[in-house]
Design a protein around this motif. Structure first.
Motif, PDB file in Angstrom:
ATOM      1  N   CYS A  28      -0.001   2.625   2.962  1.00  0.00           N
ATOM      2  CA  CYS A  28       0.518   2.333   4.935  1.00  0.00           C
ATOM      3  C   CYS A  28       1.588   1.502   5.069  1.00  0.00           C
TER       4      CYS A  28
ATOM      5  N   CYS B 109       0.689  -1.180   0.766  1.00  0.00           N
ATOM      6  CA  CYS B 109      -0.420   0.009  -0.170  1.00  0.00           C
ATOM      7  C   CYS B 109       0.724   1.486  -0.017  1.00  0.00           C
TER       8      CYS B 109
ATOM      9  N   CYS C   9      -6.575  -1.024  -0.160  1.00  0.00           N
ATOM     10  CA  CYS C   9      -4.640  -0.958   0.449  1.00  0.00           C
ATOM     11  C   CYS C   9      -6.669  -2.688   2.003  1.00  0.00           C
TER      12      CYS C   9
ATOM     13  N   HIS D 181      -6.452   3.878   1.306  1.00  0.00           N
ATOM     14  CA  HIS D 181      -6.281   4.253   0.772  1.00  0.00           C
ATOM     15  C   HIS D 181      -6.796   3.214  -0.612  1.00  0.00           C
TER      16      HIS D 181
HETATM   17 ZN    ZN Z   1      -2.665   1.029   3.679  1.00  0.00          ZN
END
Ligand code: ZN
Ligand code: ZN
Length: 280
Positions: A220, A217, A253, A258
């Motif tokens: 993150c 991702c 994600c 996201h």
């Molecule tokens: Zn993420």
């Protein structure tokens, strides 16, 4: 440094699947695979119908992964579960869906790799040795092993893992002697070590899983950032109405919010042959 390097994933299998899963995992993600066969996975289902599968294909894979992690005390685990069905396009060709699951207890996510491909899964009722020989050739014996049962496919007794002509003759004579009708049921052995076509499909599902594990991702850094939805409704070239054709892929994600949309590089319209209004 890859997210998975220097970590160890358990893999519970007694059917030799570590041969294709472990080497690809180590080479492409840095993750070590520790194999165990300390639990009899046939208790969660057999292809030879003695034991029904534990729930869905995914249920059985999740059950196996947790048992393997418990046995080896890892916080990361892998498991495979296969299914044999009719092909999704014409419904007449034997088809094999393989699923390889990765469960990460430490970071609380799971990623699933998948591959669907034609299966080597023949079966027949036979009464004569000459027919058995003919069948064995169409079933790709001896590279692919065979199973024989007396009478029919639900008979409780069987000979499995038949891998040479002497065993085949012996199993046929045994099954015929125990058959109530003189006929025997013969089929490909679908266990991974006995069926190289299936083993190759497990390798493909593993590679699909690895691609997803290596996609992180942008928000993150959690692995498994992948396509989670397809946006449909591409307008028809003739009538302009929306069709079932794809417009864009939505990537997302496993952990955070996201996401991004991957649209077409060049704007195009759907062929009227794919339009339910023009070509119902
Ligand atoms: Zn993420
Ligand atoms: Zn149209």
């Amino acid at each position: 440094m890859n997210f998975f390097s220097n970590r160890t994933a358990s893999l519970l299998t007694k059917h030799g699947k570590e041969m294709v899963i472990a080497s690809e995992m180590l080479a492409l993600t840095g993750c070590q695979v520790q194999h165990t066969d300390a639990y009899d996975t046939d208790q969660l289902g057999t292809f030879t119908r003695e034991t029904p599968r534990y729930g869905t294909q995914l249920d059985a894979a999740r059950k196996k992964v947790i048992i393997g992690m418990d046995l080896l005390g890892t916080n990361l685990g892998l498991a495979n579960e296969g299914a044999f069905v009719a092909d999704p396009y014409t419904g007449v060709i034997p088809w094999n869906n393989e699923l390889v699951i990765l469960l990460d207890h430490q970071h609380q996510f799971e990623i699933i790799g998948f591959s669907g491909a034609p299966a080597q899964s023949n079966s027949s009722y036979l009464s004569h040795w000459e027919e058995v020989i003919q069948f064995s050739q169409s079933a790709l014996f001896p590279s692919h092993q065979l199973v024989i049962k007396p009478t029919d496919e639900y008979h409780p007794q069987s000979r499995k893992g038949i891998k040479n002509l002497i065993e085949l003759k012996d199993a046929f004579e045994w099954a015929q002697a125990h058959s109530t009708k003189g006929a025997v049921f013969i089929e490909n052995d679908l266990r991974a070590f006995a069926n190289p076509t299936r083993m190759e499909n497990i390798r493909k599902a593993t590679l699909d899983l690895i691609q997803k594990m290596n996609s992180v991702c942008p928000g993150c850094q959690t692995p498994g950032y992948w396509i989670k939805d397809i946006q449909r409704g591409l307008p028809c070239n003739a009538c302009g109405l929306p069709t079932e054709q794809e417009i864009a892929k939505i990537w997302g994600c496993l952990k955070c919010d996201h996401q991004h949309t991957e649209g077409m590089k060049v704007l195009k319209l759907a062929d009227p042959s794919r339009c339910s209004h023009c070509n119902p």
